[in-house]
Write a protein that holds these residues in place. Sequence first.
Motif: not given
Length: 222
Positions: A7-10, A14-22, A31-36
Amino acid sequence: MIRVVIVDDEALVRSGFELILGAAPDVDVVGTSSGGGAVEMIGELHPDVVLLDIRMPDVDGLTVLGRLRELAEPPVVAMLTTFDTDEYIVTALRSGAAGFLLKDTEPDQLAQLIRTLAAGGVVMSPKAAATLLHGDNKLGRMAATDAEVARIDALTDREREVLVLLAEGLSNAEIGQRIYLSVGTVKDHVSAILSKLRVGSRVQAALVAQRAGLLAGQREKP
């Protein structure tokens, strides 16, 4: 597999963390999301670990954390921040976060930090840990209440030993290796400690230990 939501507004974060952890064979970013939309997504996906930005313009991380703690089975939450002396970190830890990660964490360390969180450990930078538990911050200067001292006194010697190691950020497996106990036995001790101290997370238990003077460099229990 360790199920993770970011969860991050940027979007770039989000994509950077997802790529690394993937790239980790035992981590699945579900899943990834902004705060809302974070709370609804997490309620539907039931992740094991949530990486939650502490500062977001739409819904701030502390608000999201509070809502997640109200879930029937809340995930382990680690806050994401740019600065390891962020003024909101203490509030987040008091509110049940299991630690925090800097956004510039080395990529080769990230998956292991997720494993530590999933295993019940606490993650935070050494500088922030020192600031939190020994430094000049509002929470660190608070003395234990009479009730907290009484609850510490109710711990067995072994539970007190486990509490000190827990406060150092060790996972159940690491605690077991240190004092020659099985992971299951350590887990039972941790559950008993949280219950006796009347806290909801390992970090909150560590803070009680700090205020009671149990940690290295502090006074011994009288």
